[in-house]
Design a protein around this motif. Structure first.
Motif, PDB file in Angstrom:
ATOM      1  N   SER A 165       0.816  -1.207   0.000  1.00 15.81           N
ATOM      2  CA  SER A 165       0.000   0.000   0.000  1.00 15.81           C
ATOM      3  C   SER A 165       0.856   1.265   0.000  1.00 15.81           C
ATOM      4  CB  SER A 165      -0.920   0.006   1.232  1.00 15.81           C
ATOM      5  OG  SER A 165      -1.936   0.971   1.105  1.00 15.81           O
ATOM      6  N   LYS A 166       2.179   1.106  -0.134  1.00 15.02           N
ATOM      7  CA  LYS A 166       3.100   2.240  -0.136  1.00 15.02           C
ATOM      8  C   LYS A 166       4.047   2.126  -1.328  1.00 15.02           C
ATOM      9  CE  LYS A 166       1.556   3.513   3.950  1.00 15.02           C
ATOM     10  NZ  LYS A 166       0.610   4.635   4.052  1.00 15.02           N
ATOM     11  N   PRO A 167       3.537   2.296  -2.544  1.00 17.83           N
ATOM     12  CA  PRO A 167       4.385   2.139  -3.729  1.00 17.83           C
ATOM     13  C   PRO A 167       5.610   3.046  -3.687  1.00 17.83           C
ATOM     14  CG  PRO A 167       2.075   2.330  -4.340  1.00 17.83           C
ATOM     15  CD  PRO A 167       2.157   2.671  -2.892  1.00 17.83           C
ATOM     16  N   ILE A 168       6.694   2.573  -4.276  1.00 24.39           N
ATOM     17  CA  ILE A 168       7.927   3.368  -4.274  1.00 24.39           C
ATOM     18  C   ILE A 168       7.824   4.571  -5.193  1.00 24.39           C
ATOM     19  CG2 ILE A 168       9.341   1.376  -3.668  1.00 24.39           C
ATOM     20  CD1 ILE A 168      10.228   1.299  -6.644  1.00 24.39           C
ATOM     21  N   ASP A 169       6.845   4.573  -6.070  1.00 24.31           N
ATOM     22  CA  ASP A 169       6.605   5.699  -6.969  1.00 24.31           C
ATOM     23  C   ASP A 169       5.110   5.832  -7.162  1.00 24.31           C
ATOM     24  OD1 ASP A 169       6.172   6.738 -10.005  1.00 24.31           O
ATOM     25  OD2 ASP A 169       8.027   7.569  -9.198  1.00 24.31           O
ATOM     26  N   GLY A 170       4.635   7.070  -7.272  1.00 26.70           N
ATOM     27  CA  GLY A 170       3.205   7.304  -7.415  1.00 26.70           C
ATOM     28  C   GLY A 170       2.591   6.731  -8.672  1.00 26.70           C
ATOM     29  N   SER A 171       3.420   6.388  -9.648  1.00 29.10           N
ATOM     30  CA  SER A 171       2.891   5.819 -10.884  1.00 29.10           C
ATOM     31  C   SER A 171       2.581   4.328 -10.743  1.00 29.10           C
ATOM     32  CB  SER A 171       3.872   6.033 -12.037  1.00 29.10           C
ATOM     33  OG  SER A 171       5.096   5.380 -11.782  1.00 29.10           O
ATOM     34  N   TYR A 172       2.977   3.744  -9.593  1.00 26.71           N
ATOM     35  CA  TYR A 172       2.635   2.357  -9.302  1.00 26.71           C
ATOM     36  C   TYR A 172       1.392   2.345  -8.417  1.00 26.71           C
ATOM     37  CZ  TYR A 172       7.497   1.483 -10.726  1.00 26.71           C
ATOM     38  OH  TYR A 172       8.680   1.437 -11.413  1.00 26.71           O
ATOM     39  N   PRO A 173       0.533   1.345  -8.569  1.00 26.28           N
ATOM     40  CA  PRO A 173      -0.716   1.351  -7.796  1.00 26.28           C
ATOM     41  C   PRO A 173      -0.576   0.786  -6.388  1.00 26.28           C
ATOM     42  CG  PRO A 173      -0.683  -0.550  -9.237  1.00 26.28           C
ATOM     43  CD  PRO A 173       0.550   0.255  -9.573  1.00 26.28           C
ATOM     44  N   LYS A 174      -1.464   1.247  -5.524  1.00 28.89           N
ATOM     45  CA  LYS A 174      -1.705   0.559  -4.260  1.00 28.89           C
ATOM     46  C   LYS A 174      -2.550  -0.668  -4.620  1.00 28.89           C
ATOM     47  CE  LYS A 174      -2.143   5.035  -1.922  1.00 28.89           C
ATOM     48  NZ  LYS A 174      -3.065   5.931  -1.186  1.00 28.89           N
ATOM     49  N   ILE A 175      -2.131  -1.828  -4.158  1.00 29.47           N
ATOM     50  CA  ILE A 175      -2.885  -3.038  -4.517  1.00 29.47           C
ATOM     51  C   ILE A 175      -3.466  -3.743  -3.298  1.00 29.47           C
ATOM     52  CG2 ILE A 175      -1.749  -3.424  -6.740  1.00 29.47           C
ATOM     53  CD1 ILE A 175       0.121  -5.396  -5.378  1.00 29.47           C
ATOM     54  N   ALA A 176      -3.057  -3.353  -2.097  1.00 32.27           N
ATOM     55  CA  ALA A 176      -3.629  -3.948  -0.887  1.00 32.27           C
ATOM     56  C   ALA A 176      -5.124  -3.673  -0.824  1.00 32.27           C
ATOM     57  CB  ALA A 176      -2.947  -3.368   0.342  1.00 32.27           C
ATOM     58  N   GLY A 177      -5.899  -4.726  -0.604  1.00 33.78           N
ATOM     59  CA  GLY A 177      -7.334  -4.574  -0.440  1.00 33.78           C
ATOM     60  C   GLY A 177      -8.123  -4.442  -1.730  1.00 33.78           C
TER      61      GLY A 177
END
Length: 219
Positions: free
Chosen positions: A144-156
């Motif tokens: 839930s804390k991607p290393i870059d904003g262009s990657y999605p949060k996928i938790a949940g």
């Protein structure tokens, strides 16, 4: 005294006019934003809403998602890097400013932190799969804390959507299905459909910042 009274009345009238203008302008801004998300809420604003392409699955929760990721996704649909006829048609109808505004709108919705102290541990099998895919290296702590904003949060995120999304990176040479991303393709092609489903099921069980914020379809 009379002159002071006249000045006071003039100032009151001026401020009253300014307040009236602001009151008139505020709904205009809201209405403009509503118009921009009008095509989104019919799917992403209905809890539990299911799509039927390329298979039946819940549409992704995007409220609370990274704005940079939403913008990158919409741009990818417009360019055909992500293949989905409906999403491509919508993305092509948007200007760059529309994409920026819509992305910011959904990032701000349901912007609540995920619960940090109730993270279920994966099974040994799933832990091995997640390590093999190096998932945490991009999607970050608790996914839930991607290393870059262009990657999605996928938790949940919905498990069935995650499964469909992951499988789409395995598709090649299809005109209407598939996603072009060399990094994700290299990772996902290591796994069977059953393994992708197992990982998606675990990821969906994690505490999440993602939400579906109900929106009226009628404005």
């Amino acid at each position: 005294m009379k002159k002071l009274l006249q000045i006071s009345l003039a100032l009151a009238s001026l401020f009253g006019a300014a307040s009236f203008v602001q009151a008139k302008e505020a709904p205009t801004v809201a209405s403009a934003m509503q118009a921009k998300v009008a095509m989104c809420i019919g799917c992403h604003g209905i809890p539990g809403y299911q799509a039927s392409f390329p298979e039946v699955h819940k549409v992704p929760m995007i409220s609370g998602q990274n704005a940079k990721y939403i913008a990158a996704s919409l741009t990818a649909y417009a360019k055909g890097e992500r293949k989905h006829p409906t999403m491509r048609g919508i993305a092509l109808s948007l200007t760059e400013q529309d994409i920026t505004d819509i992305s910011a709108f959904y990032e701000a919705q349901a912007a609540v932190p995920a619960v940090a102290d109730a993270v279920p541990a994966p099974s040994a099998q799933v832990a091995e799969l997640l390590t093999k895919g190096a998932c945490v290296s991009c999607h970050g702590a608790n996914f839930s804390k991607p290393i870059d904003g262009s990657y999605p949060k996928i938790a949940g995120q919905h498990a069935d959507y995650l499964t469909v999304a992951l499988k789409s990176y395995q598709v090649e040479g299809n005109a209407v299905v598939g996603r072009s991303n060399a990094i994700m393709a290299a990772q996902v092609k290591q796994f069977s459909s059953a393994e992708l489903k197992a990982m998606a099921k675990y990821l969906a069980s994690l505490p999440s910042e993602l939400r579906t914020v109900p929106q009226s379809k009628f404005r």
